[in-house]
Design an enzyme around this catalytic site. Structure first.
Site, PDB file in Angstrom:
ATOM      1  N   SER A 129       5.583 -14.852   1.056  1.00  0.00           N
ATOM      2  CA  SER A 129       4.791 -13.647   0.835  1.00  0.00           C
ATOM      3  C   SER A 129       3.611 -13.930  -0.077  1.00  0.00           C
ATOM      4  CB  SER A 129       5.697 -12.615   0.163  1.00  0.00           C
ATOM      5  OG  SER A 129       4.931 -11.584  -0.380  1.00  0.00           O
ATOM      6  N   TYR A 153      12.100 -10.040  -6.704  1.00  0.00           N
ATOM      7  CA  TYR A 153      11.830 -10.262  -5.276  1.00  0.00           C
ATOM      8  C   TYR A 153      10.900 -11.459  -5.102  1.00  0.00           C
ATOM      9  CZ  TYR A 153       9.375  -9.781  -0.825  1.00  0.00           C
ATOM     10  OH  TYR A 153       8.787 -10.042   0.393  1.00  0.00           O
ATOM     11  N   LYS A 157      11.273 -15.470  -3.381  1.00  0.00           N
ATOM     12  CA  LYS A 157      10.379 -16.147  -2.420  1.00  0.00           C
ATOM     13  C   LYS A 157       9.968 -17.518  -2.959  1.00  0.00           C
ATOM     14  CE  LYS A 157      10.321 -13.034   0.748  1.00  0.00           C
ATOM     15  NZ  LYS A 157      11.151 -13.281   1.928  1.00  0.00           N
TER      16      LYS A 157
HETATM   17  P1  NAD Z   1      12.898  -5.660   7.112  1.00  0.00           P
HETATM   18  O1  NAD Z   1      13.743  -5.150   6.012  1.00  0.00           O
HETATM   19  O2  NAD Z   1      12.408  -4.703   8.133  1.00  0.00           O
HETATM   20  O3  NAD Z   1      13.653  -6.866   7.861  1.00  0.00           O
HETATM   21  C1  NAD Z   1      14.559  -7.729   7.195  1.00  0.00           C
HETATM   22  C2  NAD Z   1      15.831  -7.759   8.023  1.00  0.00           C
HETATM   23  O4  NAD Z   1      16.770  -8.631   7.406  1.00  0.00           O
HETATM   24  C3  NAD Z   1      16.502  -6.388   8.129  1.00  0.00           C
HETATM   25  O5  NAD Z   1      16.725  -6.101   9.483  1.00  0.00           O
HETATM   26  C4  NAD Z   1      17.818  -6.546   7.355  1.00  0.00           C
HETATM   27  O6  NAD Z   1      18.842  -5.760   7.894  1.00  0.00           O
HETATM   28  C5  NAD Z   1      18.062  -8.046   7.494  1.00  0.00           C
HETATM   29  N1  NAD Z   1      18.875  -8.637   6.423  1.00  0.00           N
HETATM   30  C6  NAD Z   1      18.701  -8.528   5.085  1.00  0.00           C
HETATM   31  N2  NAD Z   1      19.624  -9.246   4.427  1.00  0.00           N
HETATM   32  C7  NAD Z   1      20.420  -9.833   5.378  1.00  0.00           C
HETATM   33  C8  NAD Z   1      21.547 -10.692   5.335  1.00  0.00           C
HETATM   34  N3  NAD Z   1      22.082 -11.088   4.169  1.00  0.00           N
HETATM   35  N4  NAD Z   1      22.098 -11.094   6.510  1.00  0.00           N
HETATM   36  C9  NAD Z   1      21.583 -10.695   7.687  1.00  0.00           C
HETATM   37  N5  NAD Z   1      20.531  -9.879   7.792  1.00  0.00           N
HETATM   38  C10 NAD Z   1      19.938  -9.449   6.648  1.00  0.00           C
HETATM   39  O7  NAD Z   1      11.662  -6.435   6.442  1.00  0.00           O
HETATM   40  P2  NAD Z   1      10.341  -7.006   7.106  1.00  0.00           P
HETATM   41  O8  NAD Z   1       9.181  -6.218   6.612  1.00  0.00           O
HETATM   42  O9  NAD Z   1      10.520  -7.190   8.563  1.00  0.00           O
HETATM   43  O10 NAD Z   1      10.276  -8.418   6.370  1.00  0.00           O
HETATM   44  C11 NAD Z   1      10.804  -9.597   6.948  1.00  0.00           C
HETATM   45  C12 NAD Z   1      10.655 -10.744   5.967  1.00  0.00           C
HETATM   46  O11 NAD Z   1       9.276 -10.882   5.627  1.00  0.00           O
HETATM   47  C13 NAD Z   1      11.395 -10.525   4.644  1.00  0.00           C
HETATM   48  O12 NAD Z   1      11.911 -11.764   4.224  1.00  0.00           O
HETATM   49  C14 NAD Z   1      10.309 -10.066   3.710  1.00  0.00           C
HETATM   50  O13 NAD Z   1      10.604 -10.378   2.373  1.00  0.00           O
HETATM   51  C15 NAD Z   1       9.106 -10.846   4.217  1.00  0.00           C
HETATM   52  N6  NAD Z   1       7.818 -10.223   3.895  1.00  0.00           N
HETATM   53  C16 NAD Z   1       7.569  -8.933   4.254  1.00  0.00           C
HETATM   54  C17 NAD Z   1       6.357  -8.333   3.922  1.00  0.00           C
HETATM   55  C18 NAD Z   1       6.058  -6.894   4.278  1.00  0.00           C
HETATM   56  O14 NAD Z   1       5.114  -6.333   3.701  1.00  0.00           O
HETATM   57  N7  NAD Z   1       6.786  -6.280   5.193  1.00  0.00           N
HETATM   58  C19 NAD Z   1       5.375  -9.072   3.242  1.00  0.00           C
HETATM   59  C20 NAD Z   1       5.668 -10.396   2.900  1.00  0.00           C
HETATM   60  C21 NAD Z   1       6.896 -10.973   3.239  1.00  0.00           C
HETATM   61  N1  UFG Z   2       0.018   2.190  -2.801  1.00  0.00           N
HETATM   62  C1  UFG Z   2      -0.281   3.491  -3.152  1.00  0.00           C
HETATM   63  N2  UFG Z   2       0.648   4.451  -2.881  1.00  0.00           N
HETATM   64  C2  UFG Z   2       1.852   4.186  -2.278  1.00  0.00           C
HETATM   65  C3  UFG Z   2       2.134   2.841  -1.934  1.00  0.00           C
HETATM   66  C4  UFG Z   2       1.189   1.869  -2.215  1.00  0.00           C
HETATM   67  O1  UFG Z   2      -1.346   3.771  -3.701  1.00  0.00           O
HETATM   68  O2  UFG Z   2       2.650   5.105  -2.076  1.00  0.00           O
HETATM   69  C5  UFG Z   2      -0.990   1.160  -3.070  1.00  0.00           C
HETATM   70  C6  UFG Z   2      -0.507   0.054  -3.995  1.00  0.00           C
HETATM   71  O3  UFG Z   2      -0.675   0.425  -5.346  1.00  0.00           O
HETATM   72  C7  UFG Z   2      -1.374  -1.125  -3.539  1.00  0.00           C
HETATM   73  C8  UFG Z   2      -1.581  -0.866  -2.040  1.00  0.00           C
HETATM   74  O4  UFG Z   2      -1.312   0.522  -1.859  1.00  0.00           O
HETATM   75  O5  UFG Z   2      -2.626  -1.071  -4.179  1.00  0.00           O
HETATM   76  C9  UFG Z   2      -0.634  -1.677  -1.152  1.00  0.00           C
HETATM   77  O6  UFG Z   2       0.691  -1.463  -1.603  1.00  0.00           O
HETATM   78  P1  UFG Z   2       1.975  -1.839  -0.720  1.00  0.00           P
HETATM   79  O7  UFG Z   2       3.177  -1.404  -1.467  1.00  0.00           O
HETATM   80  O8  UFG Z   2       1.794  -1.335   0.670  1.00  0.00           O
HETATM   81  O9  UFG Z   2       1.878  -3.422  -0.622  1.00  0.00           O
HETATM   82  P2  UFG Z   2       1.892  -4.505  -1.785  1.00  0.00           P
HETATM   83  O10 UFG Z   2       0.614  -5.265  -1.667  1.00  0.00           O
HETATM   84  O11 UFG Z   2       2.236  -3.947  -3.092  1.00  0.00           O
HETATM   85  O12 UFG Z   2       3.128  -5.411  -1.364  1.00  0.00           O
HETATM   86  C10 UFG Z   2       3.414  -5.742  -0.021  1.00  0.00           C
HETATM   87  C11 UFG Z   2       4.922  -5.926   0.146  1.00  0.00           C
HETATM   88  C12 UFG Z   2       5.392  -7.124  -0.619  1.00  0.00           C
HETATM   89  C13 UFG Z   2       4.599  -8.307  -0.213  1.00  0.00           C
HETATM   90  C14 UFG Z   2       3.123  -8.066  -0.384  1.00  0.00           C
HETATM   91  C15 UFG Z   2       2.338  -9.220   0.140  1.00  0.00           C
HETATM   92  O13 UFG Z   2       5.605  -4.796  -0.358  1.00  0.00           O
HETATM   93  O14 UFG Z   2       6.727  -7.376  -0.293  1.00  0.00           O
HETATM   94  O15 UFG Z   2       2.739  -6.897   0.340  1.00  0.00           O
HETATM   95  O16 UFG Z   2       1.011  -9.090  -0.206  1.00  0.00           O
HETATM   96  F1  UFG Z   2       4.959  -9.357  -0.966  1.00  0.00           F
END
Ligand code: NAD
Ligand code: UFG
Length: 349
Positions: A129, A153, A157
């Site tokens: 991430s 978190y 990572k």
């Molecule tokens: P998500 O929660 O929708 O998907 C994660 C999935 O993993 C879920 O379906 C959950 O049920 C499953 N899971 C969690 N723990 C588990 C375990 N112990 N065994 C089996 N299954 C398990 O999240 P997402 O947004 O699809 O994110 C996927 C990956 O990408 C995550 O590792 C997250 O940290 C990473 N990531 C997400 C974002 C974002 O903004 N969505 C940004 C950067 C990195």
């Molecule tokens: N924000 C608001 N109101 C909300 C939610 C978010 O103003 O209700 C703002 C935040 O302050 C930030 C921007 O919108 O300025 C984006 O926030 P997000 O929570 O959507 O995303 P982040 O950048 O904080 O984090 C996300 C994921 C992390 C990941 C990261 C990677 O939550 O897991 O992107 O850049 F690591």
């Protein structure tokens, strides 16, 4: 024979979109997910959208920490590579419940890596991430920018990245790609799969979407005194289908190079957009007014975060295709068709 990929967390938001792209690209896919933050309906929808390729998908409800279940799966099926999404991802919750995060994300990953070693599968793509860049002194973030986790978190990572670097150092048979995602939003253009957070949405666009469909009255904007064009935080939003395609590019790289080592790539668009710009873009495509309430900064938020995309473009031959307008269009299409996500008004809060 088609290559077979194990996708952990494949029922989740990014996982389900990636599974679909993998199927359409001709891969066989086995999903393991404990459904902790997802629904099996997502897997059923992916199967349906994939049409004739849907038969190449199988699902197992398994927690990664269940070593016996993983062993059984690896013993019965040979995998060419693993794409590892499974993990918990709510930053705030990780501050409240660090042990839950270390247990699930770290122990789950170690159990997976050990099973891979036992069964001779040493090709991995891992979901890292942009959070590992902390509050960067310089943007765009390149893969060489200093790393700094600001919460449990983020630390999971960074730790998993380090574990991957270490196992490759110790055993050169491993080939690993660490993908640092920026901010995935939007949904598949069909509107049949998308993001469906449990409970209160932590992220911007899921919240905006729930305001648009009437599930929440207002959006709280965190911070309006940042040194940005309108005072609100700037992020690199990327269409989830582009992000999913980045995984196909990463796998192709893994299969082509036998001595790749452990490489890291940013997946973003290279463009920064503020919170208020995102709200305005969503209002324009949806025709819905999103009432906002301005509040103080959210603890741990960076001011400006966007990616350098050069390395992924050059080495993975991958570049995001979609812009903010298409991201908002597809987010709204998913929201309109599924105002309660995969559930119903009774099953969601
Ligand atoms: P998500 O929660 O929708 O998907 C994660 C999935 O993993 C879920 O379906 C959950 O049920 C499953 N899971 C969690 N723990 C588990 C375990 N112990 N065994 C089996 N299954 C398990 O999240 P997402 O947004 O699809 O994110 C996927 C990956 O990408 C995550 O590792 C997250 O940290 C990473 N990531 C997400 C974002 C974002 O903004 N969505 C940004 C950067 C990195
Ligand atoms: N924000 C608001 N109101 C909300 C939610 C978010 O103003 O209700 C703002 C935040 O302050 C930030 C921007 O919108 O300025 C984006 O926030 P997000 O929570 O959507 O995303 P982040 O950048 O904080 O984090 C996300 C994921 C992390 C990941 C990261 C990677 O939550 O897991 O992107 O850049 F690591």
């Amino acid at each position: 024979m088609a290559r077979r990929i194990l996708v952990t967390g494949g029922a989740g938001y990014i996982g389900s979109h990636t599974v679909l792209q993998l199927l359409l690209a001709g891969f066989g896919v086995v999903v393991v997910d404990n459904l902790d933050n997802s629904s099996e309906v997502a897997v059923e929808r992916v199967t349906a959208i994939a049409g004739k390729y849907g038969k190449n998908l199988t699902f197992h409800r398994i927690d990664l920490r269940d070593k016996d279940a993983l062993d059984k799966l690896f013993a019965s099926t040979k995998f060419d590579a693993v794409v590892h999404f499974a993990g918990l991802k709510a930053v705030g919750e990780s501050v409240q419940k660090p042990l839950l995060y270390y247990n699930n994300n770290i122990i789950g990953t170690i159990a997976l890596l050990e099973a891979m070693v036992r069964h001779g599968c040493k090709k991995l793509v891992f979901s890292s991430s942009a959070t590992v860049y902390g509050w960067p002194k310089k943007v765009p973030c390149t893969e060489e920018s200093p790393l700094c986790a600001m919460n449990p978190y983020g630390r999971t990572k960074l730790m998993i990245e380090d574990i991957c670097r270490d196992i490759h150092r110790a055993d050169k048979d491993w080939n690993i790609i660490l993908l640092r995602y920026f901010n995935p939003i939007g949904a598949h253009p069909s509107g049949n799969i998308g993001e469906d957070p449990r409970g209160f949405p932590n992220n911007l666009m899921p919240f905006v979407q729930q305001v648009a469909v009437g599930r929440r009255p207002t959006l709280t904007v965190f911070g309006n005194d940042y040194s940005t064009k309108d005072g609100t935080g700037v992020r690199d939003y990327i269409h989830v289908v582009d992000l999913a395609d980045g995984h196909i590019a990463a796998l192709q790289k893994l299969f082509k190079a036998s001595n790749l080592g452990c490489e890291v790539y940013n997946l973003g668009t290279g463009k920064g957009t503020s919170v208020l710009e995102m709200v305005a873009a969503f209002e324009k495509t949806s025709g819905k007014k999103i009432p906002v309430v301005k509040a103080g900064r959210r603890h741990g938020d960076a001011e400006i975060l966007y990616a350098s995309t050069r390395k992924a473009e050059k080495e993975l031959k991958w570049k995001a295709k979609y812009g903010i307008e298409e991201m908002c269009r597809d987010q709204w299409n998913w929201a309109k068709k599924n105002p309660w996500g995969y559930g119903s008004p009774d099953s969601t809060s």
